[in-house]
Design a protein around this motif. Structure first.
Motif, PDB file in Angstrom:
ATOM      1  N   ARG A   3      25.776 -41.919 -57.395  1.00  0.00           N
ATOM      2  CA  ARG A   3      24.746 -41.030 -57.935  1.00  0.00           C
ATOM      3  C   ARG A   3      24.325 -39.958 -56.924  1.00  0.00           C
ATOM      4  O   ARG A   3      23.968 -38.843 -57.295  1.00  0.00           O
ATOM      5  N   GLU A   4      24.401 -40.287 -55.648  1.00  0.00           N
ATOM      6  CA  GLU A   4      24.000 -39.330 -54.611  1.00  0.00           C
ATOM      7  C   GLU A   4      24.899 -38.099 -54.584  1.00  0.00           C
ATOM      8  O   GLU A   4      24.537 -37.067 -54.026  1.00  0.00           O
ATOM      9  N   SER A   5      26.076 -38.188 -55.212  1.00  0.00           N
ATOM     10  CA  SER A   5      26.993 -37.044 -55.228  1.00  0.00           C
ATOM     11  C   SER A   5      26.757 -36.132 -56.440  1.00  0.00           C
ATOM     12  O   SER A   5      27.433 -35.123 -56.573  1.00  0.00           O
ATOM     13  N   MET A   6      25.799 -36.449 -57.298  1.00  0.00           N
ATOM     14  CA  MET A   6      25.559 -35.649 -58.506  1.00  0.00           C
ATOM     15  C   MET A   6      25.174 -34.192 -58.221  1.00  0.00           C
ATOM     16  O   MET A   6      25.549 -33.316 -58.993  1.00  0.00           O
ATOM     17  N   TYR A  29      35.264 -40.617 -67.738  1.00  0.00           N
ATOM     18  CA  TYR A  29      35.362 -41.781 -66.857  1.00  0.00           C
ATOM     19  C   TYR A  29      34.881 -41.430 -65.453  1.00  0.00           C
ATOM     20  O   TYR A  29      34.136 -42.198 -64.832  1.00  0.00           O
ATOM     21  N   SER A  30      35.265 -40.261 -64.949  1.00  0.00           N
ATOM     22  CA  SER A  30      34.821 -39.863 -63.614  1.00  0.00           C
ATOM     23  C   SER A  30      33.309 -39.638 -63.594  1.00  0.00           C
ATOM     24  O   SER A  30      32.636 -39.984 -62.620  1.00  0.00           O
ATOM     25  N   LEU A  31      32.760 -39.071 -64.666  1.00  0.00           N
ATOM     26  CA  LEU A  31      31.317 -38.878 -64.744  1.00  0.00           C
ATOM     27  C   LEU A  31      30.606 -40.229 -64.768  1.00  0.00           C
ATOM     28  O   LEU A  31      29.594 -40.422 -64.084  1.00  0.00           O
ATOM     29  N   TRP A  32      31.140 -41.169 -65.522  1.00  0.00           N
ATOM     30  CA  TRP A  32      30.574 -42.522 -65.553  1.00  0.00           C
ATOM     31  C   TRP A  32      30.628 -43.152 -64.159  1.00  0.00           C
ATOM     32  O   TRP A  32      29.643 -43.737 -63.697  1.00  0.00           O
ATOM     33  N   MET A  33      31.782 -43.038 -63.486  1.00  0.00           N
ATOM     34  CA  MET A  33      31.916 -43.588 -62.129  1.00  0.00           C
ATOM     35  C   MET A  33      30.902 -42.934 -61.187  1.00  0.00           C
ATOM     36  O   MET A  33      30.259 -43.611 -60.385  1.00  0.00           O
ATOM     37  N   GLN A  34      30.766 -41.647 -61.303  1.00  0.00           N
ATOM     38  CA  GLN A  34      29.861 -40.926 -60.431  1.00  0.00           C
ATOM     39  C   GLN A  34      28.412 -41.349 -60.674  1.00  0.00           C
ATOM     40  O   GLN A  34      27.663 -41.603 -59.729  1.00  0.00           O
ATOM     41  N   LEU A  35      28.017 -41.441 -61.923  1.00  0.00           N
ATOM     42  CA  LEU A  35      26.648 -41.847 -62.246  1.00  0.00           C
ATOM     43  C   LEU A  35      26.380 -43.301 -61.862  1.00  0.00           C
ATOM     44  O   LEU A  35      25.289 -43.645 -61.407  1.00  0.00           O
ATOM     45  N   SER A  63      39.103 -44.047 -53.141  1.00  0.00           N
ATOM     46  CA  SER A  63      38.330 -45.164 -52.600  1.00  0.00           C
ATOM     47  C   SER A  63      37.845 -44.885 -51.178  1.00  0.00           C
ATOM     48  O   SER A  63      37.452 -45.796 -50.471  1.00  0.00           O
ATOM     49  N   GLY A  64      37.841 -43.627 -50.780  1.00  0.00           N
ATOM     50  CA  GLY A  64      37.447 -43.257 -49.423  1.00  0.00           C
ATOM     51  C   GLY A  64      35.954 -43.103 -49.245  1.00  0.00           C
ATOM     52  O   GLY A  64      35.142 -43.485 -50.097  1.00  0.00           O
ATOM     53  N   ASP A  65      35.589 -42.519 -48.121  1.00  0.00           N
ATOM     54  CA  ASP A  65      34.186 -42.389 -47.738  1.00  0.00           C
ATOM     55  C   ASP A  65      33.507 -41.133 -48.270  1.00  0.00           C
ATOM     56  O   ASP A  65      32.313 -40.951 -48.053  1.00  0.00           O
ATOM     57  N   TYR A  66      34.231 -40.254 -48.922  1.00  0.00           N
ATOM     58  CA  TYR A  66      33.662 -38.988 -49.388  1.00  0.00           C
ATOM     59  C   TYR A  66      33.822 -38.836 -50.903  1.00  0.00           C
ATOM     60  O   TYR A  66      34.611 -38.018 -51.369  1.00  0.00           O
ATOM     61  N   PRO A  67      33.034 -39.586 -51.677  1.00  0.00           N
ATOM     62  CA  PRO A  67      33.191 -39.504 -53.134  1.00  0.00           C
ATOM     63  C   PRO A  67      32.903 -38.119 -53.698  1.00  0.00           C
ATOM     64  O   PRO A  67      33.496 -37.727 -54.695  1.00  0.00           O
ATOM     65  N   ASP A  68      32.016 -37.348 -53.043  1.00  0.00           N
ATOM     66  CA  ASP A  68      31.729 -36.006 -53.547  1.00  0.00           C
ATOM     67  C   ASP A  68      32.974 -35.136 -53.539  1.00  0.00           C
ATOM     68  O   ASP A  68      33.189 -34.327 -54.429  1.00  0.00           O
ATOM     69  N   HIS A  69      33.847 -35.316 -52.542  1.00  0.00           N
ATOM     70  CA  HIS A  69      35.100 -34.567 -52.500  1.00  0.00           C
ATOM     71  C   HIS A  69      36.026 -34.977 -53.638  1.00  0.00           C
ATOM     72  O   HIS A  69      36.671 -34.123 -54.260  1.00  0.00           O
ATOM     73  N   TYR A 119      35.169 -36.268 -56.583  1.00  0.00           N
ATOM     74  CA  TYR A 119      34.654 -35.774 -57.865  1.00  0.00           C
ATOM     75  C   TYR A 119      34.799 -34.258 -57.976  1.00  0.00           C
ATOM     76  O   TYR A 119      35.042 -33.734 -59.061  1.00  0.00           O
ATOM     77  N   THR A 120      34.684 -33.556 -56.866  1.00  0.00           N
ATOM     78  CA  THR A 120      34.907 -32.113 -56.876  1.00  0.00           C
ATOM     79  C   THR A 120      36.349 -31.810 -57.259  1.00  0.00           C
ATOM     80  O   THR A 120      36.614 -30.939 -58.093  1.00  0.00           O
ATOM     81  N   LEU A 121      37.287 -32.526 -56.673  1.00  0.00           N
ATOM     82  CA  LEU A 121      38.698 -32.336 -57.013  1.00  0.00           C
ATOM     83  C   LEU A 121      38.958 -32.663 -58.484  1.00  0.00           C
ATOM     84  O   LEU A 121      39.674 -31.936 -59.179  1.00  0.00           O
ATOM     85  N   ILE A 122      38.364 -33.741 -58.957  1.00  0.00           N
ATOM     86  CA  ILE A 122      38.561 -34.136 -60.360  1.00  0.00           C
ATOM     87  C   ILE A 122      37.984 -33.084 -61.297  1.00  0.00           C
ATOM     88  O   ILE A 122      38.604 -32.734 -62.304  1.00  0.00           O
TER      89      ILE A 122
END
Length: 167
Positions: free
Chosen positions: A130-133, A120-126, A66-72, A74-77
């Motif tokens: 979306r900017e982290s795609m 689920y993570s892909l759904w959350m990301q999309l 729930s932090g400020d860096y969702p790209d990190h 999703y990368t970890l996931i």
């Protein structure tokens, strides 16, 4: 739009369930190493050590979801998911029919949980980030290259007996 606490909670539960499935497989693989089809360069202590980066990725993703860096996150996931999907590698050395049912079940549990987490993570990301795609495609390319080069190098020095049961 930002995900609410329900989405974060589901995401965290899926991360921890997948880690539980991963832990079950790694524990069983270490304890019953001789029952698993493995490459020539792998042994029980290495299997045990390989669990550590997966556990750290899961823990870090869960603690920063729930932090400020969702790209990190999703990368970890994605790294965690592909690390779990590598369990299919056992079937490069033996047909599923030749592997003990217990092992097939444990691999199925681990991979199924990782697949659910992936979607689920892909759904959350999309839906919410979306900017982290762009990171998604880059991390997959990097992970595939990393695992491919690592496995190719290990196989170069310690060649394994691959089975071609799928042909």
């Amino acid at each position: 739009m930002q995900p609410d606490s329900k989405h974060f909670k589901i995401f965290k539960v899926l991360i921890w369930l997948t880690l539980a499935g991963c832990t079950l497989h790694f524990f069983d693989n270490v304890v019953f190493f001789d029952q698993y089809p493995e490459p020539a360069w792998l042994n029980a202590p290495i299997v045990a050590a390989l669990w550590i980066p997966l556990a750290l990725a899961a823990w870090r993703a869960s603690s920063t979801v729930s932090g400020d860096y969702p790209d990190h996150v999703y990368t970890l996931i994605q790294g965690f998911v592909i690390g779990n999907w590598l369990s299919f590698g056992h079937y490069l050395f033996a047909s599923p029919a030749d592997v003990l049912p217990r092992i097939n079940l444990i691999i199925a549990i681990q991979v199924t949980l990782a697949t659910i987490l992936f979607f689920y993570s892909l759904w959350m990301q999309l839906r919410f980030h979306r900017e982290s795609m762009p990171y998604f495609t880059r991390i997959w390319a990097k992970l595939i290259a990393f695992y491919g080069v690592t496995i190719f190098t290990l196989e170069w020095f310690w060649p394994s007996d691959f089975q071609t049961w799928w042909l």
